[in-house]
Write a protein that holds these residues in place. Structure first.
Motif, short mmCIF file in Angstrom:
data_model
loop_
_atom_site.label_atom_id
_atom_site.label_comp_id
_atom_site.label_asym_id
_atom_site.label_seq_id
_atom_site.Cartn_x
_atom_site.Cartn_y
_atom_site.Cartn_z
N GLN A 1 1.25 5.12 -7.42
CA GLN A 1 0.82 3.95 -7.62
C GLN A 1 -1.00 4.12 -7.86
O GLN A 1 -0.92 4.60 -7.68
CB GLN A 1 1.00 3.23 -6.03
CG GLN A 1 0.81 1.53 -5.78
CD GLN A 1 1.03 1.67 -4.29
OE1 GLN A 1 -0.17 1.28 -3.61
NE2 GLN A 1 1.82 0.59 -3.38
N LYS A 2 -0.65 3.57 -8.62
CA LYS A 2 -2.27 2.75 -9.39
C LYS A 2 -3.41 3.30 -8.23
O LYS A 2 -3.38 2.19 -6.94
CB LYS A 2 -2.44 1.17 -9.91
CG LYS A 2 -3.51 1.62 -11.01
CD LYS A 2 -3.61 1.92 -12.16
CE LYS A 2 -4.71 1.97 -12.56
NZ LYS A 2 -4.16 2.41 -14.72
N ILE B 1 7.41 9.14 -9.24
CA ILE B 1 8.42 8.34 -9.36
C ILE B 1 8.67 10.07 -10.89
O ILE B 1 7.83 10.21 -11.38
CB ILE B 1 8.09 7.38 -10.52
CG1 ILE B 1 8.39 6.38 -10.15
CG2 ILE B 1 9.54 8.09 -12.46
CD1 ILE B 1 10.47 5.50 -9.94
N LEU B 2 9.78 10.64 -10.44
CA LEU B 2 10.06 11.93 -11.47
C LEU B 2 11.44 11.05 -12.11
O LEU B 2 12.08 11.73 -12.15
CB LEU B 2 10.30 13.01 -10.67
CG LEU B 2 9.23 13.53 -10.41
CD1 LEU B 2 9.29 14.66 -9.34
CD2 LEU B 2 8.44 14.62 -11.37
N LYS C 1 0.76 -1.44 0.05
CA LYS C 1 0.11 -0.16 0.02
C LYS C 1 0.75 1.67 -0.01
O LYS C 1 1.64 1.86 0.81
CB LYS C 1 -0.89 -0.09 1.09
CG LYS C 1 -1.86 1.02 1.32
CD LYS C 1 -2.89 1.28 2.44
CE LYS C 1 -3.71 2.44 2.63
NZ LYS C 1 -4.72 2.29 1.04
N ALA C 2 0.04 1.64 -0.61
CA ALA C 2 1.12 3.52 -0.75
C ALA C 2 0.73 3.96 0.56
O ALA C 2 -0.28 3.96 0.86
CB ALA C 2 0.88 4.17 -2.08
N TYR D 1 8.77 0.13 -8.51
CA TYR D 1 9.10 0.75 -7.47
C TYR D 1 7.98 1.70 -6.91
O TYR D 1 7.83 1.87 -5.65
CB TYR D 1 10.00 2.34 -8.02
CG TYR D 1 11.27 1.47 -7.29
CD1 TYR D 1 12.01 0.04 -7.37
CD2 TYR D 1 12.51 2.54 -6.20
CE1 TYR D 1 13.33 -0.48 -7.19
CE2 TYR D 1 13.62 1.71 -5.80
CZ TYR D 1 14.42 0.68 -6.29
OH TYR D 1 16.01 -0.01 -5.95
N LEU D 2 7.35 1.75 -8.03
CA LEU D 2 5.90 1.66 -7.00
C LEU D 2 4.59 1.44 -6.87
O LEU D 2 4.00 1.45 -5.74
CB LEU D 2 5.38 3.09 -8.47
CG LEU D 2 5.74 4.64 -8.82
CD1 LEU D 2 4.86 5.17 -9.92
CD2 LEU D 2 5.20 5.22 -7.65
N THR D 3 5.26 -0.25 -7.21
CA THR D 3 4.13 -0.90 -6.99
C THR D 3 4.18 -1.62 -5.63
O THR D 3 3.59 -2.51 -4.84
CB THR D 3 4.17 -1.88 -7.82
OG1 THR D 3 5.41 -2.66 -8.29
CG2 THR D 3 3.39 -1.93 -9.18
N SER D 4 5.79 -1.73 -5.31
CA SER D 4 6.56 -2.21 -4.14
C SER D 4 6.58 -1.07 -3.10
O SER D 4 6.48 -1.01 -2.47
CB SER D 4 7.73 -2.65 -4.33
OG SER D 4 8.52 -2.05 -4.93
#
Length: 292
Positions: A240-241, A117-118, A41-42, A108-111
């Motif tokens: 993250q989605k 991310i930039l 979870k983000a 790196y976003l999904t985890s």
């Protein structure tokens, strides 16, 4: 004899059932582990503020967008880093930079290893299935750089030759789809890719035209023979989605920054000193998320 055969048959059956059970258990465990990683979870916007730090994934070897100096410090002269610093400032937190490779940006976003991310992240339909993109802040196409004395100025001239690309990049996807007869030499790091070109391990290198142009200007003996290839795409921040709260904040921030012409300021501070007269800000910069 019949009793012995029957006994052996029963034992064999039990072993098969046992093995199947272990396999199912192992598969289930692996699946659950994978699921846990992919659905980490983000952090919410409130959680980021309370922590006092926002984690932003950037490149460490992609001058003039995201790079570190000899002391390991991320430089404000990077276009993405300059923007990231402003995001952190307006959010009222410090920024923690996390170095990413082209192929690791989605993971790196999904985890949940980073909040944003930039990293010169080109928007594509495939990526949009895995992450949520904010409004764009730059326009880009592919370019090809090669030695000046063996200049590649026509994409068809790459057939049968070796083209260096980064793993997980739009260049890799584009050439695999449209030019399968071009031999691709792939690298995780951009620094490794450019070194391979310098070493003569490939005939040319392809990535975003904004990047190969900057690299060629700083490396004598190399020239961008193909300045624009494929469709003109956009570059945008990604989260993250499903992290709608953070996504909405970034979108509002990009719109607000457009009122002060922030991304032209970013260009003047970070890209203009590199590009000089070789590029124009209006051809690359997107203000308020509105593409001309």
């Amino acid at each position: 004899m019949k009793i012995v055969k029957r006994f052996l048959a029963i034992v064999s059956l039990l072993l098969i059932v046992f093995a199947a059970g272990c396999s199912t258990s192992k598969s289930s465990t692996t699946k659950n582990s994978s699921s846990a990683t992919s659905t980490a979870k983000a952090r919410s916007l409130d959680a980021i503020k309370k922590s006092g730090t926002i984690k932003i994934g950037v490149f460490s070897d992609k001058k003039p967008f995201g790079y570190v100096d000899d002391k390991g410090k991320y430089q404000d002269q990077g276009y993405d880093v300059y923007f990231a610093n402003r995001l952190a400032k307006d959010l009222g937190v410090k920024v923690k930079y996390v170095s990413v490779d082209p192929a690791s940006r989605v993971e790196y976003l999904t985890s949940a290893k980073v909040d944003i991310i930039l990293a010169n992240f080109t928007v594509t339909d495939e990526r949009a299935k895995q992450v949520d993109f904010a409004l764009p802040y730059m326009k880009v196409a592919l370019g090809v750089v090669s030695p000046s004395n063996q200049l590649i100025s026509d994409v068809d001239a790459l057939e049968g030759k070796t083209l260096i690309v980064g793993k997980g990049t739009t260049a890799e996807t584009y050439f695999e789809k449209h030019y399968p007869k071009v031999n691709l030499l792939k690298f995780d790091q951009y620094s490794e890719a450019y070194q391979a070109l310098l070493d003569g391990r490939g005939d040319a290198l392809s990535t975003d035209n904004t990047e190969v142009l900057a690299w060629a200007l700083e490396n004598k003996g190399y020239k961008v023979g193909i300045t624009s290839l494929g469709d003109t795409d956009t570059i945008a921040p990604a989260v993250q989605k499903g992290n709608t709260e953070l996504l909405d904040w970034i979108n509002d921030e990009i719109k607000s920054l457009g009122d002060e012409n922030f991304f032209h300021e970013d260009y003047d501070k970070t890209l203009a000193p590199v590009y000089g007269d070789a590029a124009r800000a209006d051809d690359l910069v997107v203000e308020s998320g509105e593409v001309d």
